[in-house]
Design a protein around this motif. Structure first.
Motif, PDB file in Angstrom:
ATOM      1  N   LYS A 109       0.759  -1.106   0.142  1.00 35.39           N
ATOM      2  CA  LYS A 109      -0.015  -0.057   0.051  1.00 35.39           C
ATOM      3  C   LYS A 109       0.870   1.202  -0.002  1.00 35.39           C
ATOM      4  N   ASP A 110       1.967   1.392   0.785  1.00 35.63           N
ATOM      5  CA  ASP A 110       2.762   2.474   0.887  1.00 35.63           C
ATOM      6  C   ASP A 110       3.630   2.620  -0.597  1.00 35.63           C
ATOM      7  N   ASN A 111       4.030   1.636  -1.192  1.00 39.83           N
ATOM      8  CA  ASN A 111       4.492   1.862  -2.348  1.00 39.83           C
ATOM      9  C   ASN A 111       3.397   2.274  -3.605  1.00 39.83           C
ATOM     10  N   LEU A 112       2.371   1.873  -3.588  1.00 42.93           N
ATOM     11  CA  LEU A 112       1.403   2.064  -4.469  1.00 42.93           C
ATOM     12  C   LEU A 112       1.012   3.549  -4.268  1.00 42.93           C
ATOM     13  N   ASP A 113       1.043   4.020  -2.982  1.00 38.96           N
ATOM     14  CA  ASP A 113       0.570   5.456  -2.476  1.00 38.96           C
ATOM     15  C   ASP A 113       1.702   6.299  -3.107  1.00 38.96           C
ATOM     16  N   GLN A 114       3.013   5.829  -3.022  1.00 37.80           N
ATOM     17  CA  GLN A 114       3.964   6.644  -3.362  1.00 37.80           C
ATOM     18  C   GLN A 114       4.002   6.797  -4.880  1.00 37.80           C
ATOM     19  N   ILE A 115       3.644   5.523  -5.659  1.00 36.74           N
ATOM     20  CA  ILE A 115       3.758   5.640  -7.224  1.00 36.74           C
ATOM     21  C   ILE A 115       2.851   6.718  -7.499  1.00 36.74           C
ATOM     22  N   LEU A 116       1.360   6.616  -7.074  1.00 37.03           N
ATOM     23  CA  LEU A 116       0.425   7.554  -7.390  1.00 37.03           C
ATOM     24  C   LEU A 116       0.709   8.972  -7.057  1.00 37.03           C
ATOM     25  N   LYS A 121       2.386  14.450  -9.354  1.00 38.52           N
ATOM     26  CA  LYS A 121       3.420  15.436  -9.586  1.00 38.52           C
ATOM     27  C   LYS A 121       3.756  15.757 -11.073  1.00 38.52           C
ATOM     28  N   THR A 122       3.676  14.501 -11.723  1.00 35.92           N
ATOM     29  CA  THR A 122       3.994  14.487 -12.934  1.00 35.92           C
ATOM     30  C   THR A 122       2.585  15.283 -13.900  1.00 35.92           C
TER      31      THR A 122
END
Length: 370
Positions: A109-116, A121-122
């Motif tokens: 969940k933390d990785n997915l939140d970071q990706i999103l 930002k993009t």
């Protein structure tokens, strides 16, 4: 019809260069772009600028050419969903920015939140630099992605008002009913964001899957000339668009201009043959292949098939008297019409004896024997 408008993205130039390492020169790309404009393609996905500075320059040249000649077609380019690639795409002056972002099912969940978060930002960077840019995000491989990840990504993109969400069957493993069920379930969750259908052809289902994806709620079609693309390719531009149009969808692509379409396919096929020594436009290519109007069994010879101006008949043991009559008339072979039944039987018998179809001279000899 208002809710049935379908946008067509022709990916011949970008996805096409993933077909057996195919490369298009700048003159070839300009010619292909000209075909797409003439056929009223909505969006040309012209290439992948982050791959190389020369690729970026080529895309920039295509954009300038389209603008100079006042083309209606929009030019798109693809890159990774990060600020670095977004800046490269913006510098080419494309109107549509297409990105890909793939996540594994075992992302925490933390990785997915970071990706999103990084993706947001993009998106913010693009909106600041070019507010009117159209943004498409290709997320995941829907054939291998868990529903909870798809739901979270779709919810995120809908909140950020992305123009297009591409849901590719990247692995080409899905069947038409599976595509329909998946897209139908997801289409109600995207809000104003349009779902784009991008299907690979590993199982030979890309065109059928694309039709079902649109029927299920997709509003953007990604396809290419002759279906060229990675591995076994993607959906075929003409057959999918024509099928959808015949079912009432509103499409700008001019499928009635069969002459230009065939010239487009022949041109792309000539490049393929030059670089791979194989043709994709063959006798049995749907619609454009010469086999479309060839007949052996008489029950098939009464319809209007393909775009070949002259029908061809082949006589073997499966022919019937009506087909034989057509063959004799077509080739202006003298015969006694009262003996057509006997002529047909002798042709069938001779075919069985020889274990092949009869030549024109052999048919002529049979007809002369009565």
């Amino acid at each position: 019809m208002k809710n049935k408008k379908i946008v067509i993205i022709d990916e011949t130039l970008r996805e096409g260069m993933q077909y057996r390492g195919l490369m298009f020169s700048l003159p070839q790309r300009l010619k292909i772009l000209e075909f797409q404009e003439q056929l009223k393609v909505d969006i040309c996905q012209a290439g992948y600028p982050p791959a190389h500075d020369l690729e970026a320059e080529t895309i920039r040249t295509l954009c300038h050419h389209a603008q100079k000649d006042k083309y209606n077609i929009r030019i798109a380019a693809m890159g990774r969903a990060n600020i670095h690639d977004a800046a490269i795409l913006l510098d080419t002056h494309v109107t549509d920015l297409h990105f890909h972002l793939h996540m594994k099912n075992d992302e925490t969940k933390d990785n997915l939140d970071q990706i999103l978060h990084d993706l947001s930002k993009t998106i913010g960077f693009i909106r600041k630099e070019r507010p009117n840019a159209a943004i498409s995000i290709a997320m995941l491989d829907i054939g291998r992605s868990d529903d909870h990840i798809l739901d979270q990504c779709i919810s995120f993109l809908s909140r950020h008002h992305i123009d297009i969400l591409s849901l590719p069957d990247t692995s080409g493993i899905m069947a038409p009913n599976q595509i329909f069920e998946k897209i139908n379930k997801l289409s109600s969750k995207t809000g104003d964001t349009r779902i784009s259908i991008h299907c690979h052809n590993d199982m030979g289902m890309a065109s059928a899957n694309s039709v079902m994806g649109i029927l299920a709620g997709g509003r953007v079609l990604e396809a290419s000339a002759l279906g060229i693309g990675e591995r076994n390719g993607i959906a075929d531009l003409y057959t999918v668009a024509k099928t959808l149009q015949d079912q009432g969808f509103d499409i700008n692509l001019n499928t009635d201009d069969i002459t230009t379409f065939k010239a487009y396919y022949q041109y792309v096929d000539s490049i393929i043959y030059e670089q791979t020594h194989d043709h994709l436009l063959t006798a049995n290519t749907p619609v454009f292949g010469n086999a479309v109007k060839t007949h052996v069994a008489g029950t098939h010879a009464g319809g209007d098939f393909g775009n070949i101006s002259e029908e061809k008949f082949y006589l073997n043991l499966l022919c019937g008297k009506h087909l034989v009559q057509k063959y004799l008339n077509l080739h202006k072979i003298p015969h006694d019409e009262k003996k057509i039944k006997e002529i047909t039987l002798k042709i069938k018998t001779q075919s069985c004896t020889l274990n092949r179809r009869l030549t024109r001279d052999e048919v002529k000899a049979v007809a002369a024997s009565f």
